[in-house]
Design an enzyme around this catalytic site. Structure first.
Site, PDB file in Angstrom:
ATOM      1  N   GLU A 195       5.051   6.688   2.537  1.00  0.00           N
ATOM      2  CA  GLU A 195       5.943   5.712   2.403  1.00  0.00           C
ATOM      3  C   GLU A 195       5.027   4.482   1.740  1.00  0.00           C
ATOM      4  O   GLU A 195       4.020   4.657   1.234  1.00  0.00           O
ATOM      5  CB  GLU A 195       5.958   5.133   3.860  1.00  0.00           C
ATOM      6  CG  GLU A 195       4.750   4.613   4.529  1.00  0.00           C
ATOM      7  CD  GLU A 195       4.779   3.999   5.535  1.00  0.00           C
ATOM      8  OE1 GLU A 195       5.928   3.219   5.956  1.00  0.00           O
ATOM      9  OE2 GLU A 195       3.875   3.555   6.554  1.00  0.00           O
ATOM     10  N   GLU A 218       7.775   0.497  11.660  1.00  0.00           N
ATOM     11  CA  GLU A 218       6.352   0.599  11.199  1.00  0.00           C
ATOM     12  C   GLU A 218       5.159   0.577  12.007  1.00  0.00           C
ATOM     13  O   GLU A 218       5.887   0.372  13.326  1.00  0.00           O
ATOM     14  CB  GLU A 218       6.303  -0.717  10.196  1.00  0.00           C
ATOM     15  CG  GLU A 218       7.075  -1.082   9.213  1.00  0.00           C
ATOM     16  CD  GLU A 218       7.050  -0.104   8.192  1.00  0.00           C
ATOM     17  OE1 GLU A 218       6.162   0.685   7.686  1.00  0.00           O
ATOM     18  OE2 GLU A 218       8.279   0.326   7.398  1.00  0.00           O
ATOM     19  N   GLY A 219       4.119   0.863  11.612  1.00  0.00           N
ATOM     20  CA  GLY A 219       3.122   0.990  12.546  1.00  0.00           C
ATOM     21  C   GLY A 219       2.662   2.321  13.426  1.00  0.00           C
ATOM     22  O   GLY A 219       1.694   2.326  13.981  1.00  0.00           O
ATOM     23  N   SER A 236      -2.613  -3.045   6.338  1.00  0.00           N
ATOM     24  CA  SER A 236      -4.221  -3.314   6.435  1.00  0.00           C
ATOM     25  C   SER A 236      -5.113  -2.493   6.114  1.00  0.00           C
ATOM     26  O   SER A 236      -5.117  -1.327   5.348  1.00  0.00           O
ATOM     27  CB  SER A 236      -3.985  -3.350   7.962  1.00  0.00           C
ATOM     28  OG  SER A 236      -3.644  -2.442   8.594  1.00  0.00           O
ATOM     29  N   ARG A 269       0.902  -1.268   0.014  1.00  0.00           N
ATOM     30  CA  ARG A 269      -0.101   0.133  -0.051  1.00  0.00           C
ATOM     31  C   ARG A 269       0.868   1.254  -0.048  1.00  0.00           C
ATOM     32  O   ARG A 269       1.727   1.332   1.004  1.00  0.00           O
ATOM     33  CB  ARG A 269      -0.820  -0.038   1.088  1.00  0.00           C
ATOM     34  CG  ARG A 269      -2.113   0.886   1.048  1.00  0.00           C
ATOM     35  CD  ARG A 269      -2.957   1.183   2.358  1.00  0.00           C
ATOM     36  NE  ARG A 269      -2.269   1.884   3.112  1.00  0.00           N
ATOM     37  CZ  ARG A 269      -2.021   1.522   4.389  1.00  0.00           C
ATOM     38  NH1 ARG A 269      -2.815   0.457   4.745  1.00  0.00           N
ATOM     39  NH2 ARG A 269      -1.185   2.068   5.335  1.00  0.00           N
ATOM     40  N   LYS A 288      12.522   2.463   5.288  1.00  0.00           N
ATOM     41  CA  LYS A 288      12.518   3.878   5.223  1.00  0.00           C
ATOM     42  C   LYS A 288      13.928   4.279   4.373  1.00  0.00           C
ATOM     43  O   LYS A 288      13.973   5.164   3.796  1.00  0.00           O
ATOM     44  CB  LYS A 288      12.037   4.579   6.238  1.00  0.00           C
ATOM     45  CG  LYS A 288      10.567   4.204   6.663  1.00  0.00           C
ATOM     46  CD  LYS A 288      10.030   4.905   7.717  1.00  0.00           C
ATOM     47  CE  LYS A 288       8.711   4.783   7.655  1.00  0.00           C
ATOM     48  NZ  LYS A 288       8.129   3.489   7.987  1.00  0.00           N
ATOM     49  N   ARG A 315      -7.346   7.616   5.476  1.00  0.00           N
ATOM     50  CA  ARG A 315      -7.291   7.672   6.636  1.00  0.00           C
ATOM     51  C   ARG A 315      -7.333   8.969   6.949  1.00  0.00           C
ATOM     52  O   ARG A 315      -6.698   9.769   6.402  1.00  0.00           O
ATOM     53  CB  ARG A 315      -6.097   6.853   7.178  1.00  0.00           C
ATOM     54  CG  ARG A 315      -6.505   5.314   7.020  1.00  0.00           C
ATOM     55  CD  ARG A 315      -4.957   4.544   7.750  1.00  0.00           C
ATOM     56  NE  ARG A 315      -3.993   5.187   6.589  1.00  0.00           N
ATOM     57  CZ  ARG A 315      -2.615   4.907   6.877  1.00  0.00           C
ATOM     58  NH1 ARG A 315      -2.213   4.357   8.140  1.00  0.00           N
ATOM     59  NH2 ARG A 315      -1.486   5.530   6.056  1.00  0.00           N
ATOM     60  N   ASN A 370       3.954   0.409   2.211  1.00  0.00           N
ATOM     61  CA  ASN A 370       4.164  -0.509   3.149  1.00  0.00           C
ATOM     62  C   ASN A 370       4.156  -1.838   2.443  1.00  0.00           C
ATOM     63  O   ASN A 370       3.292  -2.203   1.537  1.00  0.00           O
ATOM     64  CB  ASN A 370       2.918  -0.624   4.023  1.00  0.00           C
ATOM     65  CG  ASN A 370       2.817   0.926   4.697  1.00  0.00           C
ATOM     66  OD1 ASN A 370       3.301   0.976   5.665  1.00  0.00           O
ATOM     67  ND2 ASN A 370       2.264   1.687   3.992  1.00  0.00           N
ATOM     68  N   LYS A 428      12.797   9.923  10.553  1.00  0.00           N
ATOM     69  CA  LYS A 428      12.034   8.581  10.634  1.00  0.00           C
ATOM     70  C   LYS A 428      12.984   7.289  10.784  1.00  0.00           C
ATOM     71  O   LYS A 428      14.107   7.039  10.257  1.00  0.00           O
ATOM     72  CB  LYS A 428      11.480   8.357   9.364  1.00  0.00           C
ATOM     73  CG  LYS A 428      10.330   9.356   8.922  1.00  0.00           C
ATOM     74  CD  LYS A 428       9.725   8.799   7.826  1.00  0.00           C
ATOM     75  CE  LYS A 428       8.315   9.426   7.432  1.00  0.00           C
ATOM     76  NZ  LYS A 428       7.561   9.058   6.278  1.00  0.00           N
TER      77      LYS A 428
HETATM   78  P1  ADP Z   1       4.788   4.000   9.733  1.00  0.00           P
HETATM   79  O1  ADP Z   1       5.415   3.011   9.168  1.00  0.00           O
HETATM   80  O2  ADP Z   1       4.846   4.080  11.195  1.00  0.00           O
HETATM   81  O3  ADP Z   1       3.358   4.130   9.330  1.00  0.00           O
HETATM   82  P2  ADP Z   1       4.971   6.519   8.327  1.00  0.00           P
HETATM   83  O4  ADP Z   1       6.002   6.670   7.449  1.00  0.00           O
HETATM   84  O5  ADP Z   1       3.657   6.319   7.535  1.00  0.00           O
HETATM   85  O6  ADP Z   1       5.545   5.388   9.317  1.00  0.00           O
HETATM   86  O7  ADP Z   1       4.605   7.635   9.175  1.00  0.00           O
HETATM   87  C1  ADP Z   1       3.448   7.619   9.971  1.00  0.00           C
HETATM   88  C2  ADP Z   1       2.697   8.922   9.981  1.00  0.00           C
HETATM   89  O8  ADP Z   1       3.446  10.164  10.400  1.00  0.00           O
HETATM   90  C3  ADP Z   1       1.902   9.069   8.678  1.00  0.00           C
HETATM   91  O9  ADP Z   1       0.870   8.244   8.629  1.00  0.00           O
HETATM   92  C4  ADP Z   1       1.821  10.495   8.678  1.00  0.00           C
HETATM   93  O10 ADP Z   1       0.685  10.766   9.187  1.00  0.00           O
HETATM   94  C5  ADP Z   1       2.859  10.988   9.387  1.00  0.00           C
HETATM   95  N1  ADP Z   1       3.938  11.563   8.481  1.00  0.00           N
HETATM   96  C6  ADP Z   1       5.035  10.559   7.951  1.00  0.00           C
HETATM   97  N2  ADP Z   1       5.854  11.333   7.191  1.00  0.00           N
HETATM   98  C7  ADP Z   1       5.342  12.560   7.059  1.00  0.00           C
HETATM   99  C8  ADP Z   1       5.675  13.615   6.449  1.00  0.00           C
HETATM  100  N3  ADP Z   1       6.879  13.518   5.389  1.00  0.00           N
HETATM  101  N4  ADP Z   1       5.211  14.814   6.520  1.00  0.00           N
HETATM  102  C9  ADP Z   1       4.149  14.776   7.297  1.00  0.00           C
HETATM  103  N5  ADP Z   1       3.556  13.839   8.028  1.00  0.00           N
HETATM  104  C10 ADP Z   1       4.138  12.469   7.877  1.00  0.00           C
HETATM  105 MG    MG Z   2       2.491   4.543   7.316  1.00  0.00          MG
END
Ligand code: ADP
Ligand code: MG
Length: 474
Positions: A144, A368-369, A151, A125, A305, A450, A146, A364
């Site tokens: 990102e 995940e999660g 899910s 996803r 990442k 979401r 996944n 980051k």
């Molecule tokens: P995870 O693997 O924990 O889901 P993500 O990279 O999806 O990691 O980051 C988790 C959440 O953080 C995202 O769902 C988003 O709400 C916020 N986020 C992540 N990267 C960014 C970004 N570059 N700018 C703004 N919000 C971000």
């Molecule tokens: Mg995410």
């Protein structure tokens, strides 16, 4: 980008009535989750959190996200087969991040032994936010991708009917009829079914590898039911079951409780807390097997990442997807600024830039999660502490995406009904199947929207921050 129901948002009685209808509709449609108190039994369940109203999504960006999904499928698949690229991209990270290192070790070990698996199934996803640029024009930017346990493809297929009813209750039947049908769980199941079929052992089963705590079981059941409807048997097992009862025969066919397993679909195994020593052993057994793993460990690593950041280096996409200039252009158009914190002059400059202006970035780790990223003052403090240490290479730095907020109500059990300023994240599900070197299926399988309140910088639905939503294209 405004949705055409700003007029009703402050109409208290209408909103309360619509919310009551919405919650009951969600229960009827099966937008369900087990409770925090009883996460492993279905005697008492609740609705999965969702928005009262659909959120506006620019249709051009929605189409762009769908249009690039097959490219991303190809890219992930190419990375998973490129040992040198993975090794190079993750070299600095695995020196300091034990979890990634452990996954990488299994990857290496399995390649050394030689792969028994010949059919490959990817379910991913790709998640995006809509960055409002300097002139306010929104742009699609990838958060990102996944590649393991992505899910909510099941539950999200059931929110459309809920939101359609809410709009009707609020006197917006025209808008209700414009909501797009969406059924990722069907697309996911078609991918699993294809892999099962190519595995070519009619009595073999599909094994969902599930967590110890199974609050989100209904989302998984949606996919399971699609498989049962196609007469494909499904079993659910945990790592510890595999450790206790899993075995390989001389051809490295995988058996669980005497049943041959054709496909292992991981809804587990993506965070360190999923692994005890025994669970690592179970993971290795699964990876060594001939069964189709969704994903195999190389594909899981392709979703880190660190790999995402390395992909943004000039020339890298071209090398991974030779002769596919258009796909490369489509993919690159979705990239936000991504920066390496590897030791050396480049990483020093990046660290200094982030410390000077932390609000422009997200830091980051390889996790995940939800709930793991660092922002603002915390980002600055952590980076200051590790700026001269190799520890910094366990992180990547990313430009912070700044979407324009919109008002909505987030419906959660036991929570008061109140209007919130919200931002949304759009995910597109990708499914592909490869047999040997031939891609036999490559699809975009549906979407997930979401939405969360702006005061939360981070976090998904399972993390208790975001809620399920339905896009309303504008
Ligand atoms: P995870 O693997 O924990 O889901 P993500 O990279 O999806 O990691 O980051 C988790 C959440 O953080 C995202 O769902 C988003 O709400 C916020 N986020 C992540 N990267 C960014 C970004 N570059 N700018 C703004 N919000 C971000
Ligand atoms: Mg995410």
């Amino acid at each position: 980008m405004a949705a055409p129901w700003e007029d009703v948002l402050r109409d208290g009685p209408a909103i309360r009535e619509a919310a009551a209808v919405a919650v009951d509709a969600a229960l009827l449609q099966g937008v369900l989750m087990r409770t925090e108190g009883q996460p492993n039994d279905s005697d008492v369940v609740s609705f999965a959190p969702f928005t009262l109203l659909p959120s506006a999504v620019p249709s051009a960006l929605f189409e762009q996200a769908y249009a690039v999904q097959q490219d991303f499928n190809m890219l992930v698949d190419a990375i998973s087969q490129n040992k040198e690229f993975l090794e190079h991209a993750l070299a600095s990270t695995i020196k300091v991040d034990d979890f990634t290192a452990r996954l990488f070790r299994i990857h290496t070990q399995v390649l050394e032994e030689g792969l028994a698996q010949s059919v490959f199934l990817g379910i991913n996803r790709s998640d995006y936010m809509f960055d409002s640029g300097v002139d306010g024009t929104p742009a699609l930017k990838q958060i990102e991708i996944n590649t393991i346990a992505a899910s909510f493809g099941g539950l999200t297929s059931r929110t459309v009917a809920v939101h359609g009813q809410v709009l009707k209750v609020l006197g917006k039947p025209q808008e209700a009829s414009r909501l797009l049908p969406n059924n990722p769980s069907r697309g996911l199941a078609l991918g699993i079914a294809k892999a099962w079929e190519l595995y070519s052992s009619p009595s073999a089963v599909v094994m969902f590898l599930v967590e110890e705590v199974q609050r989100n079981i209904f989302d998984q059941r949606c996919v399971e039911n699609e498989l049962w409807n196609r007469n494909i048997p499904v079993i659910r097992r945990r790592f510890r079951d595999v450790f206790e009862k899993g075995s390989l025969d001389e051809a490295r066919r995988l058996y669980m409780d005497g049943k041959e397993v054709a496909v292992v679909y991981y809804r587990e195994g993506y965070v360190p807390s999923n692994y005890s020593e025994q669970n690592w052993e179970a993971r290795l057994l699964l990876e060594r097997s001939r069964a189709v793993k969704c994903p195999d460990i190389a594909t899981q690593l392709a979703g880190t990442k660190k790999v995402q950041q390395e992909l943004s280096r000039p020339g890298t996409l071209e090398r991974l997807l030779p002769g596919r200039a258009e796909a490369v252009t489509r993919i690159r158009a979705t990239f936000a600024g991504l920066y390496s914190l590897d030791m050396g002059a480049e990483g020093d400059t990046v660290a200094a830039m982030a410390i000077t202006d932390p609000d422009r970035f997200v830091l980051k780790p390889q996790r995940e999660g939800g709930g793991n990223n660092l922002y603002g003052e915390e980002l600055r403090q952590v980076l200051e502490k590790i700026r001269d240490s190799p520890q910094r290479t366990s992180y990547i730095l990313m430009d912070k995406i700044k979407p324009r907020p919109a008002l909505n109500y987030l419906l959660r059990a036991h929570s008061p009904l109140q209007v919130s300023e919200c931002v949304s994240e759009l995910g597109i599900f990708g499914v592909y199947v490869r047999q040997g070197s031939e891609l036999v299926l490559n699809e975009a399988a549906g979407h997930l929207l979401r939405t969360k309140a702006v005061e939360h910088a981070d976090g998904g639905v399972a993390a208790g921050v975001a809620v399920l939503d339905t896009p309303f294209l504008v």
